[in-house]
Enzyme design. Structure first.
Site, PDB file in Angstrom:
ATOM      1  N   GLY A 171      39.156  37.368  32.879  1.00 18.32           N
ATOM      2  CA  GLY A 171      39.760  38.008  34.034  1.00 18.32           C
ATOM      3  C   GLY A 171      39.717  37.271  35.346  1.00 18.32           C
ATOM      4  N   GLY A 173      41.926  34.808  36.476  1.00 18.97           N
ATOM      5  CA  GLY A 173      43.201  34.305  36.967  1.00 18.97           C
ATOM      6  C   GLY A 173      44.062  35.368  37.621  1.00 18.97           C
ATOM      7  CB  CYS A 176      44.046  37.089  33.732  1.00 20.04           C
ATOM      8  SG  CYS A 176      43.099  37.747  32.356  1.00 20.04           S
TER       9      CYS A 176
END
Length: 194
Positions: A171, A173, A176
């Protein structure tokens, strides 16, 4: 529930301090690396998301000396065709699977075309991922990429199961959705540093 005492840092939180160099040109640098038995001219791996890495992206990555990890959301026969074509063109590409029984069947199919595979789930620190990695070792895969994890204990478990390349990051990015959908994640720089 406990709150982590760690200060989590992302790559945007830090800058590298420039240091002295005796190089006269950037072209003198060597950034090549080896992942398992895969040699990369440039240490960049494309995300194995269905909107990112398909056959064309995997081929383009290989042509540049990088690595494309094919997403796992196509039918196994289509991925097998992609792997065969990439192999025939002397390109390395890696397919992704999950942890369901049908994913094991895909791994059996893909083994004909490659000795590299990626077990990719949002939470890679699980008994299911470890079991799949152990099964892949028995199938003769030489490069087993497993993840996604963010702790040193998770890395140790995956390595003990037989993985030799670990995907770090849950998680972090901007594209994402794991952090938004599950409420789980960890800043990337601190995850890598652990």
């Amino acid at each position: 529930m406990s709150i982590s005492p760690l200060d989590g840092l992302t790559f945007d939180d830090v800058l590298l301090i420039p240091q002295y160099s005796d190089l006269t040109s950037r072209s003198q640098t060597d950034i090549s690396t080896r992942l398992g038995t895969i040699d990369l001219k440039i240490p960049i791996i494309s995300a194995n998301m269905d909107t990112i890495t398909d056959f064309h992206m995997a081929k383009a990555m290989a042509q540049e000396g990088c690595l494309g990890i094919l997403h796992r959301y196509s039918h196994a026969s289509f991925i097998a065709e992609d792997l065969q074509q990439l192999m025939n063109e002397k390109h390395v590409a890696v397919p992704s699977i999950g942890v369901l029984p049908e994913d094991y069947d895909k791994a059996v199919t893909y083994r004909e075309y490659t000795d590299s595979i990626c077990v990719d789930v949002a939470h890679g620190d699980s008994a299911l991922v470890c079991a799949m990695v152990t099964s892949l070792v028995k199938l003769g895969y030489k490069n087993i990429i497993a993840g996604n994890v963010v702790t040193d204990n998770a890395v140790k478990r995956l390595v003990a199961a037989g993985a030799n390349i670990i995907k770090v990051g849950v998680g972090p990015g901007s594209v994402c959705t794991t952090r938004i959908v599950t409420g789980h994640g960890f800043p990337q720089l601190t995850a890598v540093e652990q």
